[in-house]
Design a protein around this motif. Structure first.
Motif, PDB file in Angstrom:
ATOM      1  N   ASN A  67      -7.677   1.554   2.400  1.00 16.18           N
ATOM      2  CA  ASN A  67      -7.486   0.612   1.308  1.00 16.18           C
ATOM      3  C   ASN A  67      -6.560   1.211   0.252  1.00 16.18           C
ATOM      4  N   PHE A  68      -6.293   2.505   0.417  1.00  9.23           N
ATOM      5  CA  PHE A  68      -5.444   3.241  -0.529  1.00  9.23           C
ATOM      6  C   PHE A  68      -4.839   4.406   0.249  1.00  9.23           C
ATOM      7  N   ASN A  69      -3.518   4.418   0.354  1.00  8.05           N
ATOM      8  CA  ASN A  69      -2.836   5.470   1.115  1.00  8.05           C
ATOM      9  C   ASN A  69      -1.494   5.733   0.443  1.00  8.05           C
ATOM     10  N   ALA A  70      -1.486   6.675  -0.478  1.00  2.59           N
ATOM     11  CA  ALA A  70      -0.289   6.966  -1.259  1.00  2.59           C
ATOM     12  C   ALA A  70      -0.025   8.467  -1.263  1.00  2.59           C
ATOM     13  N   VAL A  71       1.231   8.841  -1.072  1.00  2.00           N
ATOM     14  CA  VAL A  71       1.568  10.267  -1.042  1.00  2.00           C
ATOM     15  C   VAL A  71       1.411  10.911  -2.413  1.00  2.00           C
ATOM     16  N   PHE A  72       1.515  10.094  -3.465  1.00  2.00           N
ATOM     17  CA  PHE A  72       1.313  10.643  -4.810  1.00  2.00           C
ATOM     18  C   PHE A  72       1.130   9.492  -5.792  1.00  2.00           C
ATOM     19  N   VAL A  73       0.095   9.603  -6.608  1.00  2.00           N
ATOM     20  CA  VAL A  73      -0.155   8.623  -7.666  1.00  2.00           C
ATOM     21  C   VAL A  73      -0.001   9.344  -8.994  1.00  2.00           C
ATOM     22  N   THR A  76       9.066   5.236  -2.767  1.00  3.86           N
ATOM     23  CA  THR A  76       9.453   3.992  -2.091  1.00  3.86           C
ATOM     24  C   THR A  76       9.656   4.227  -0.598  1.00  3.86           C
ATOM     25  N   LEU A  77      10.332   5.324  -0.247  1.00  9.87           N
ATOM     26  CA  LEU A  77      10.581   5.633   1.168  1.00  9.87           C
ATOM     27  C   LEU A  77       9.288   5.937   1.915  1.00  9.87           C
ATOM     28  N   THR A  78       8.310   6.503   1.247  1.00 10.97           N
ATOM     29  CA  THR A  78       7.054   6.897   1.900  1.00 10.97           C
ATOM     30  C   THR A  78       5.935   5.879   1.679  1.00 10.97           C
ATOM     31  N   GLU A  79       6.260   4.722   1.130  1.00 11.77           N
ATOM     32  CA  GLU A  79       5.238   3.718   0.835  1.00 11.77           C
ATOM     33  C   GLU A  79       4.487   3.300   2.105  1.00 11.77           C
ATOM     34  N   TYR A  80       3.183   3.198   2.005  1.00 12.16           N
ATOM     35  CA  TYR A  80       2.334   2.735   3.099  1.00 12.16           C
ATOM     36  C   TYR A  80       2.554   1.240   3.297  1.00 12.16           C
ATOM     37  N   GLU A 125       0.891  -8.556  -3.329  1.00  9.03           N
ATOM     38  CA  GLU A 125       1.068  -7.166  -3.738  1.00  9.03           C
ATOM     39  C   GLU A 125       1.664  -7.122  -5.137  1.00  9.03           C
ATOM     40  N   PHE A 126       1.511  -5.984  -5.797  1.00 10.82           N
ATOM     41  CA  PHE A 126       2.151  -5.795  -7.083  1.00 10.82           C
ATOM     42  C   PHE A 126       3.658  -5.709  -6.884  1.00 10.82           C
ATOM     43  N   SER A 127       4.405  -5.944  -7.924  1.00  9.87           N
ATOM     44  CA  SER A 127       5.861  -5.863  -7.833  1.00  9.87           C
ATOM     45  C   SER A 127       6.300  -4.397  -7.787  1.00  9.87           C
ATOM     46  N   TRP A 128       7.517  -4.170  -7.261  1.00 10.53           N
ATOM     47  CA  TRP A 128       8.087  -2.826  -7.242  1.00 10.53           C
ATOM     48  C   TRP A 128       8.477  -2.429  -8.673  1.00 10.53           C
ATOM     49  N   PRO A 129       8.300  -1.187  -9.099  1.00 10.40           N
ATOM     50  CA  PRO A 129       7.850  -0.033  -8.310  1.00 10.40           C
ATOM     51  C   PRO A 129       6.344   0.216  -8.360  1.00 10.40           C
ATOM     52  N   LEU A 130       5.584  -0.646  -9.081  1.00  7.59           N
ATOM     53  CA  LEU A 130       4.156  -0.408  -9.250  1.00  7.59           C
ATOM     54  C   LEU A 130       3.434  -0.372  -7.910  1.00  7.59           C
ATOM     55  N   ARG A 131       3.900  -1.147  -6.951  1.00  2.43           N
ATOM     56  CA  ARG A 131       3.179  -1.261  -5.686  1.00  2.43           C
ATOM     57  C   ARG A 131       3.263   0.001  -4.829  1.00  2.43           C
ATOM     58  N   VAL A 132       4.293   0.851  -5.031  1.00  2.24           N
ATOM     59  CA  VAL A 132       4.528   1.952  -4.083  1.00  2.24           C
ATOM     60  C   VAL A 132       3.427   3.010  -4.132  1.00  2.24           C
ATOM     61  N   ALA A 133       2.727   3.116  -5.257  1.00  2.46           N
ATOM     62  CA  ALA A 133       1.648   4.100  -5.379  1.00  2.46           C
ATOM     63  C   ALA A 133       0.331   3.409  -5.698  1.00  2.46           C
ATOM     64  N   ASP A 191      -4.229  16.216 -15.564  1.00  2.00           N
ATOM     65  CA  ASP A 191      -5.162  15.134 -15.250  1.00  2.00           C
ATOM     66  C   ASP A 191      -4.402  13.947 -14.674  1.00  2.00           C
ATOM     67  N   TYR A 192      -4.143  14.019 -13.385  1.00  2.00           N
ATOM     68  CA  TYR A 192      -3.459  12.931 -12.673  1.00  2.00           C
ATOM     69  C   TYR A 192      -4.139  12.747 -11.323  1.00  2.00           C
ATOM     70  N   ILE A 193      -3.914  11.612 -10.687  1.00  2.00           N
ATOM     71  CA  ILE A 193      -4.622  11.301  -9.441  1.00  2.00           C
ATOM     72  C   ILE A 193      -4.006  12.037  -8.258  1.00  2.00           C
ATOM     73  N   GLY A 194      -2.680  12.002  -8.113  1.00  2.10           N
ATOM     74  CA  GLY A 194      -2.023  12.724  -7.028  1.00  2.10           C
ATOM     75  C   GLY A 194      -2.156  12.016  -5.687  1.00  2.10           C
ATOM     76  N   PRO A 195      -2.123  12.754  -4.569  1.00  2.00           N
ATOM     77  CA  PRO A 195      -2.207  12.132  -3.242  1.00  2.00           C
ATOM     78  C   PRO A 195      -3.585  11.500  -3.011  1.00  2.00           C
ATOM     79  N   VAL A 196      -3.583  10.339  -2.338  1.00  2.00           N
ATOM     80  CA  VAL A 196      -4.832   9.638  -2.046  1.00  2.00           C
ATOM     81  C   VAL A 196      -4.792   9.047  -0.639  1.00  2.00           C
ATOM     82  N   LYS A 197      -5.792   9.374   0.158  1.00  2.00           N
ATOM     83  CA  LYS A 197      -6.081   8.689   1.418  1.00  2.00           C
ATOM     84  C   LYS A 197      -7.531   8.256   1.330  1.00  2.00           C
TER      85      LYS A 197
END
Length: 355
Positions: A143-149, A27-31, A185-193, A157-163
């Protein structure tokens, strides 16, 4: 027995605290992009667009060079979260570059281009395409900037960081480039990643004209259960088009709409239990615009399984194409049928003339 219960309770509390801390960190690092942001222009040429000029465009969702013929994806009903190895991604990337080189265009509108992401083994695909087309300008917008998905949830088998985002390359000098954040946007917390859907707007001076050529690259929402995000995005796009009509500009919008075009609704009916692409309303286009699409071939496949051309489980879609203002003549639009060898999308190629 009490000691066992206390131990289990401590473990549960620890898991809850760790999960809460992780969600808090995301949440703190959300784009959180601004509604409109200036995009940096790389390797900008000097050539300008001319009046009455013939132009060619390719739109291609490259699937981050990770969704080729041997892949499935868990969100589509498959099993995997990313390709098996870097070699696989490099092979898909080389194939995509081959398709681009084999179909020379004045503009390339690319979607799902990874700048740095675990899912594509941190290969910088933006610079790959820049190097492939050194005489073209390049603009890139997230279009996608998340520190960890954390999806899919698995130890390996996970997505992890995405730019990742959308990239436009063209032969002509860009006067300005902007990233427009789509509303909703999606609701929190789904939207943060999750993805932050956007369109990138490039403007070009036309010699001999007071009007501009406006080229829009977009990648709209998918997996939107109730359709509310799509509705907000389409309303934003329609208002943008109406504003450009008032200015008299030449407008070409291309990309992955993630929705079925009105004339393609019955071409590939959705099979029971599979993902459905919402249809675009036939009345969506404002006055002064036309579709630039080809409905004779699919532009996308569902990643419920590795691609088998003869399988009855294949689900196809026609969701990639163009919108063109009526002061432009569309000469030809065709899907480049590559049987989804390097991506889950086929490119779409269009030629036009500025009137």
């Amino acid at each position: 027995m009490k000691k066992i219960l206390k131990f289990i309770l401590k473990v549960v509390v620890l898991i809850v605290l760790l999960a809460g801390g992780f969600i808090g960190y995301l949440t703190l690092t959300e784009y959180k992009p601004a509604p409109i942001e200036t995009v940096e222009i790389e390797q900008n040429p000097t050539q300008q667009v001319a009046t009455n000029q013939n132009l060619s465009f390719m739109t291609f969702n490259t699937g981050y060079a990770g969704l080729g013929e041997d892949e499935d994806f868990v969100m589509d009903g498959g099993q995997k979260g990313r390709p098996d190895s870097q070699d696989v991604v490099e092979a898909y990337l080389a194939g995509i570059e081959g398709l681009i080189s084999a179909h020379e265009a004045d503009f390339y509108l690319l979607q799902e281009v990874d700048l740095k992401a675990r899912r594509s083994f941190n290969l910088n695909q933006v610079t790959h395409y820049q190097d492939l087309l050194p005489n073209y300008h390049s603009t890139f917008a997230y279009n996608f900037n998340a520190v960890f998905v954390p999806f899919p949830v698995s130890l390996t088998d996970y997505i992890g960081p995405v730019k990742s985002g959308i990239q436009t390359l063209g032969r002509f000098k860009v006067e300005s480039s902007e990233r427009h954040q789509f509303p909703g946007e999606f609701s929190w917390p789904l939207r943060v990643a999750n993805l932050k859907r956007a369109m990138m707007v490039n403007t070009y001076t036309i010699t001999g004209s007071t009007k501009q050529l406006v080229v829009v690259n977009l990648h709209m929402s998918a997996y939107d259960g109730d359709g509310s995000l799509r509705a907000q995005e389409m309303a934003y796009l329609k208002a943008f088009m109406e504003a450009q009509t008032a200015l008299g500009n030449y407008v070409i919008i291309g990309g992955d709409f993630n929705q079925t075009f009105p004339t393609a609704v019955d071409v590939y009916p959705t099979k029971p239990g599979l993902y459905q692409a919402y249809p675009i309303e036939s009345s969506f286009l404002p006055a002064g615009y036309q579709w630039g699409i080809d409905i004779t071939e699919p532009t996308c496949r569902l990643l419920n399984q590795p691609y088998e051309p003869t399988s009855d489980l294949n689900q196809y879609y026609i969701i990639d194409g163009f919108i063109v203002s009526n002061n432009i003549t569309v000469n030809n639009v065709s899907v480049i049928q590559d049987n989804f060898k390097y991506s889950d999308h086929n490119p779409v190629f269009m030629t036009v003339t500025l009137n």
